[in-house]
Design an enzyme around this catalytic site. Structure first.
Site, mmCIF file in Angstrom:
data_model
loop_
_atom_site.group_PDB
_atom_site.id
_atom_site.type_symbol
_atom_site.label_atom_id
_atom_site.label_comp_id
_atom_site.label_asym_id
_atom_site.label_seq_id
_atom_site.Cartn_x
_atom_site.Cartn_y
_atom_site.Cartn_z
ATOM 1 N N PRO A 18 0.794 -1.214 0.000
ATOM 2 C CA PRO A 18 0.000 0.000 0.000
ATOM 3 C C PRO A 18 0.837 1.279 0.000
ATOM 4 O O PRO A 18 1.908 1.330 0.583
ATOM 5 C CB PRO A 18 -0.775 -0.113 1.301
ATOM 6 C CG PRO A 18 0.122 -0.866 2.223
ATOM 7 C CD PRO A 18 0.877 -1.823 1.331
ATOM 8 N N GLU A 19 0.291 2.278 -0.671
ATOM 9 C CA GLU A 19 0.839 3.627 -0.605
ATOM 10 C C GLU A 19 -0.241 4.514 0.023
ATOM 11 O O GLU A 19 -1.246 4.008 0.502
ATOM 12 C CB GLU A 19 1.196 4.128 -2.013
ATOM 13 C CG GLU A 19 2.243 3.258 -2.695
ATOM 14 C CD GLU A 19 2.661 3.809 -4.051
ATOM 15 O OE1 GLU A 19 2.578 5.036 -4.246
ATOM 16 O OE2 GLU A 19 3.062 3.012 -4.912
#
Ligand SMILES: [Zn+2]
Length: 290
Positions: A18-19
């Site tokens: 995830p970002e």
């Protein structure tokens, strides 16, 4: 709640998530579940999660305390308690949360922690690769802790062209590498850095310190645009997720360059090129990103 609800990033698509957009989505889904609730019991099943601290001590610090807010800073989920403690969760590559009525969590060999809430629901933390972390610190230590590790929030008002210019000034590293530094832009990662530079029309190979002010302004706009698209899209994708094995990812339809090597650039039709920068696969248009 009729069935378990999975709050996760779209890790089937890529090891790069995830970002910021994925963590923002997880935060937005966890906030209504946790805010105002008391942690009745906390079981931490993997000592790696709280290393170097004893998981039993960490669990004991959180038990019987009520959550006042759930925020996000960079790629951290920030859970605040009325006790003045803060739980900082970093999902790393494969962390995710699953919420279900008590006793209805499915069997899961990758479960690392379970929190029972005072409304009769259980929140499980799952992490296949086990790189995720849970850290409990005092609220008044939070600013220093995050300040050392993170630059400005790119969607916040403090993220200005001037501020970004200071972060890139004098840097000989490729601009893509400079943008991946969490102290330059909090929460930006491989996917959205590539997308941001495409929007900006700047090649990821340019030494960061050679960008003119108007180019830095374009990079800033590109970062914000890419992240906003990601947040909007991820929300839409995640609303389809119901089970750990379900889900239909369509997020890739929004990507301009990421994961599209060899396909035509949406702006000029030139095939998207792929290279490696700072050890990360990097996609860009060799014609219209200069
Ligand atoms: Zn192009």
């Amino acid at each position: 709640m009729s069935r378990p609800q999975l709050f996760r990033s779209c890790s089937r698509l890529s090891p790069d998530v995830p970002e910021l957009p994925e963590v923002e989505t997880v935060k937005a889904q966890l906030a209504p579940v946790l805010t105002g609730r008391k942690f009745v019991s906390v079981d931490i099943l993997d000592e790696r999660l709280t290393r170097p601290f004893d998981p039993r001590q960490v669990a004991a610090q959180l038990e019987d305390h009520r959550v006042t807010a759930v925020d996000r800073r960079g790629k951290y989920v920030v859970v605040r308690f009325e006790s003045g403690l803060v739980l900082l969760v970093h999902l790393r590559m494969t962390g995710s949360f699953l919420v279900a009525p008590r006793g209805e969590l499915p069997e899961d060999p990758h479960r690392r922690a379970v929190v029972s809430l005072d409304d009769g629901s259980d929140v499980a933390y799952r992490d296949v690769r086990r790189f995720g972390t849970w850290l409990v610190i005092e609220e008044d230590e939070l600013a220093d802790y995050l300040g050392l590790r993170l630059g400005e929030e790119p969607l916040g008002t403090a993220f200005t062209t001037k501020q970004l210019a200071r972060r890139l000034s004098g840097r000989r590293a490729p601009v893509k590498a400079a943008l991946l530094d969490q102290r330059a832009v909090a929460g930006l990662g491989n996917i959205y850095a590539d997308e941001a530079l495409w929007y900006a029309g700047i090649t990821p190979l340019r030494p960061a310190g050679t960008l003119a002010d108007e180019e830095i302004a374009a990079v800033r706009r590109g970062i914000r645009r890419a992240l906003r698209v990601g947040i909007a899209r991820q929300g839409a994708t995640l609303s389809d997720y119901r089970t750990p094995n379900g889900g239909r990812g369509s997020m890739q339809d929004e990507f301009k360059v990421y994961g599209r090597a060899g396909e035509p650039c949406p702006r000029c039709g030139t095939p998207i090129a792929k290279t490696r920068i700072a050890g990360r696969g990097t996609s860009y248009c060799p014609a219209c990103q200069t």
